[in-house]
Motif scaffolding. Structure first.
Motif, PDB file in Angstrom:
ATOM      1  N   THR A  50       0.773  -1.405  -0.055  1.00 49.90           N
ATOM      2  CA  THR A  50      -0.006  -0.054  -0.015  1.00 49.90           C
ATOM      3  C   THR A  50       1.037   1.307   0.049  1.00 49.90           C
ATOM      4  N   GLY A  51       0.195   2.404  -0.554  1.00 54.29           N
ATOM      5  CA  GLY A  51       1.114   3.674  -0.492  1.00 54.29           C
ATOM      6  C   GLY A  51       1.312   4.039   1.174  1.00 54.29           C
ATOM      7  N   GLU A  52       0.579   3.815   2.171  1.00 54.43           N
ATOM      8  CA  GLU A  52       0.886   3.978   3.394  1.00 54.43           C
ATOM      9  C   GLU A  52       2.177   3.412   3.826  1.00 54.43           C
ATOM     10  N   ASN A 101       5.869   5.098   4.699  1.00 53.08           N
ATOM     11  CA  ASN A 101       6.430   4.960   5.785  1.00 53.08           C
ATOM     12  C   ASN A 101       8.008   4.623   5.764  1.00 53.08           C
ATOM     13  N   LEU A 102       7.976   3.421   4.476  1.00 54.85           N
ATOM     14  CA  LEU A 102       9.410   2.911   4.165  1.00 54.85           C
ATOM     15  C   LEU A 102      10.367   3.806   4.007  1.00 54.85           C
ATOM     16  N   VAL A 103      10.389   4.936   3.238  1.00 56.32           N
ATOM     17  CA  VAL A 103      11.151   5.929   2.867  1.00 56.32           C
ATOM     18  C   VAL A 103      11.627   6.564   4.082  1.00 56.32           C
ATOM     19  N   GLY A 104      10.858   7.075   4.764  1.00 52.89           N
ATOM     20  CA  GLY A 104      11.263   7.657   6.134  1.00 52.89           C
ATOM     21  C   GLY A 104      12.175   6.846   6.996  1.00 52.89           C
ATOM     22  N   ARG A 105      11.538   5.486   7.173  1.00 53.05           N
ATOM     23  CA  ARG A 105      12.673   4.492   8.070  1.00 53.05           C
ATOM     24  C   ARG A 105      14.035   4.253   7.268  1.00 53.05           C
ATOM     25  N   LEU A 106      13.965   4.378   6.163  1.00 52.68           N
ATOM     26  CA  LEU A 106      15.336   4.056   5.440  1.00 52.68           C
ATOM     27  C   LEU A 106      16.240   5.189   5.833  1.00 52.68           C
ATOM     28  N   LEU A 107      15.639   6.505   5.467  1.00 52.23           N
ATOM     29  CA  LEU A 107      16.564   7.564   5.759  1.00 52.23           C
ATOM     30  C   LEU A 107      17.005   7.633   7.254  1.00 52.23           C
ATOM     31  N   ASP A 108      16.072   7.249   8.156  1.00 52.42           N
ATOM     32  CA  ASP A 108      16.195   7.144   9.559  1.00 52.42           C
ATOM     33  C   ASP A 108      17.313   6.222   9.842  1.00 52.42           C
ATOM     34  N   MET A 134       4.388  -3.722 -13.866  1.00 57.87           N
ATOM     35  CA  MET A 134       4.825  -5.258 -13.836  1.00 57.87           C
ATOM     36  C   MET A 134       4.029  -6.313 -14.821  1.00 57.87           C
ATOM     37  N   LYS A 135       4.361  -7.408 -14.539  1.00 61.50           N
ATOM     38  CA  LYS A 135       3.675  -8.355 -15.503  1.00 61.50           C
ATOM     39  C   LYS A 135       2.174  -8.214 -15.402  1.00 61.50           C
ATOM     40  N   LYS A 136       1.494  -8.618 -16.407  1.00 61.14           N
ATOM     41  CA  LYS A 136       0.107  -8.869 -16.225  1.00 61.14           C
ATOM     42  C   LYS A 136      -0.599  -7.323 -16.317  1.00 61.14           C
ATOM     43  N   GLY A 137       0.321  -6.198 -16.579  1.00 63.17           N
ATOM     44  CA  GLY A 137      -0.178  -4.782 -16.518  1.00 63.17           C
ATOM     45  C   GLY A 137      -0.268  -4.391 -15.107  1.00 63.17           C
ATOM     46  N   ARG A 138       0.187  -5.104 -14.065  1.00 66.13           N
ATOM     47  CA  ARG A 138      -0.104  -4.449 -12.775  1.00 66.13           C
ATOM     48  C   ARG A 138       0.616  -3.286 -12.425  1.00 66.13           C
ATOM     49  N   PRO A 139       0.036  -2.094 -11.875  1.00 65.97           N
ATOM     50  CA  PRO A 139       0.688  -0.930 -11.541  1.00 65.97           C
ATOM     51  C   PRO A 139       1.641  -1.411 -10.191  1.00 65.97           C
ATOM     52  N   ALA A 140       2.573  -0.793 -10.102  1.00 69.85           N
ATOM     53  CA  ALA A 140       3.748  -1.184  -9.163  1.00 69.85           C
ATOM     54  C   ALA A 140       4.782  -0.013  -8.850  1.00 69.85           C
ATOM     55  N   HIS A 141       5.624  -0.460  -7.842  1.00 63.64           N
ATOM     56  CA  HIS A 141       6.761   0.494  -7.653  1.00 63.64           C
ATOM     57  C   HIS A 141       8.041  -0.156  -7.382  1.00 63.64           C
ATOM     58  N   THR A 142       9.147   0.869  -7.849  1.00 68.33           N
ATOM     59  CA  THR A 142      10.426   0.193  -7.350  1.00 68.33           C
ATOM     60  C   THR A 142      10.851   0.977  -6.344  1.00 68.33           C
ATOM     61  N   VAL A 143      11.384   0.396  -5.198  1.00 72.42           N
ATOM     62  CA  VAL A 143      11.822   0.987  -4.177  1.00 72.42           C
ATOM     63  C   VAL A 143      13.627   1.145  -4.231  1.00 72.42           C
ATOM     64  N   HIS A 144      14.104   2.138  -4.286  1.00 71.51           N
ATOM     65  CA  HIS A 144      15.347   2.560  -4.381  1.00 71.51           C
ATOM     66  C   HIS A 144      16.125   3.051  -3.340  1.00 71.51           C
ATOM     67  N   VAL A 145      17.326   2.512  -2.925  1.00 67.31           N
ATOM     68  CA  VAL A 145      17.867   3.029  -1.742  1.00 67.31           C
ATOM     69  C   VAL A 145      19.373   3.326  -1.999  1.00 67.31           C
ATOM     70  N   LEU A 146      19.921   4.423  -1.853  1.00 72.18           N
ATOM     71  CA  LEU A 146      21.294   4.767  -1.993  1.00 72.18           C
ATOM     72  C   LEU A 146      21.919   4.790  -0.436  1.00 72.18           C
ATOM     73  N   THR A 165       8.251  -4.679   2.961  1.00 69.51           N
ATOM     74  CA  THR A 165       7.407  -4.721   1.573  1.00 69.51           C
ATOM     75  C   THR A 165       7.047  -6.260   1.604  1.00 69.51           C
ATOM     76  N   GLY A 166       7.844  -7.194   2.334  1.00 66.54           N
ATOM     77  CA  GLY A 166       7.435  -8.816   2.188  1.00 66.54           C
ATOM     78  C   GLY A 166       8.102  -9.072   0.581  1.00 66.54           C
ATOM     79  N   SER A 167       9.065  -8.284   0.152  1.00 70.56           N
ATOM     80  CA  SER A 167       9.531  -8.732  -1.208  1.00 70.56           C
ATOM     81  C   SER A 167      10.289 -10.107  -0.673  1.00 70.56           C
ATOM     82  N   LEU A 168      10.536 -10.981  -1.678  1.00 69.96           N
ATOM     83  CA  LEU A 168      11.619 -12.031  -1.692  1.00 69.96           C
ATOM     84  C   LEU A 168      13.141 -11.750  -2.002  1.00 69.96           C
TER      85      LEU A 168
END
Length: 210
Positions: free
Chosen positions: A77-79, A83-90, A103-115, A132-135
């Motif tokens: 979710t967007g929420e 929150n994730l971006v703030g946690r990463l900066l902290d 993404m596949k099957k035309g699903r709207p999605a996001h890429t999370v980037h961290v430097l 995120t629950g990403s694998l």
């Protein structure tokens, strides 16, 4: 002072100024050249030009090794992402941001980037995967060109606002501006203007009277 050839190559006053300025002799340091000037002497020696070059330069940005961490998510979710971006900066990330993708099957999605610097990468990876629950995620070594910077603090009607100084400008710290604006009941842009005005006045007087 006498060097190669006949006659004085530097006056005693000039030599004293060089010593007081901590001058070192050697190859030119790495720099971003901003200006060049020449001063010509009155004598005309046969073996060399009687000129003194002066170079004005700034230290170049240094290349800092970093890691770019990325993962694609289509079921968060967007929420959670906000929150994730703030946690990463902290957690020490130099930057964190989101990009909309499909993404596949035309699903709207996001890429999370961290430097992040390599020493903090493991902490940021754990946060991304847990939130995120990403694998999995991708790691890409990158070099960041970091320009010199410094921070000063000014007071706006009793509230402290940090100013971030870089080679090309000054910018108030947004969190400080927002807190001061809320406390004083002023627009953000008005607090920013006052902080910059105070910063300019402080810099002028400190240079004039130090």
């Amino acid at each position: 002072m006498v060097g190669a050839g006949e006659g004085e190559t530097v006056t005693p006053t000039g030599a004293a100024l060089l010593v007081a300025a901590g001058t070192r002799f050697g190859p030119l340091p790495a720099m971003a050249l901003r200006g060049v000037g020449y001063g010509a002497g009155g004598r005309d020696p046969a073996d060399r030009a009687n000129v003194l070059p002066a170079l004005l330069g700034e230290a170049p940005g240094s290349a800092e090794p970093m890691l770019l961490l990325e993962t694609n998510v289509d079921d968060v979710t967007g929420e959670v992402l906000g929150n994730l971006v703030g946690r990463l900066l902290d957690a020490g990330a130099a930057d964190a941001w989101l990009s909309p993708i499909v993404m596949k099957k035309g699903r709207p999605a996001h890429t999370v980037h961290v430097l992040v610097v390599p020493e903090r990468a493991a902490d940021c990876e754990r946060i991304v995967l847990a939130e995120t629950g990403s694998l999995g995620l991708r790691r890409t070594p990158v070099d960041r060109a970091a320009l010199p910077r410094r921070t000063t603090t000014v007071e706006v009607e009793g509230h402290l606002v940090r100013l971030k100084h870089g080679p090309w400008g000054v910018k108030p710290e947004h969190d400080d501006v927002a807190a001061t604006a809320a406390a004083l009941g002023l627009p953000l842009r008005e607090v920013s203007r006052r902080a910059l005005d105070i910063g300019r006045f402080t810099a002028h007087t400190s240079e004039e009277f130090r």
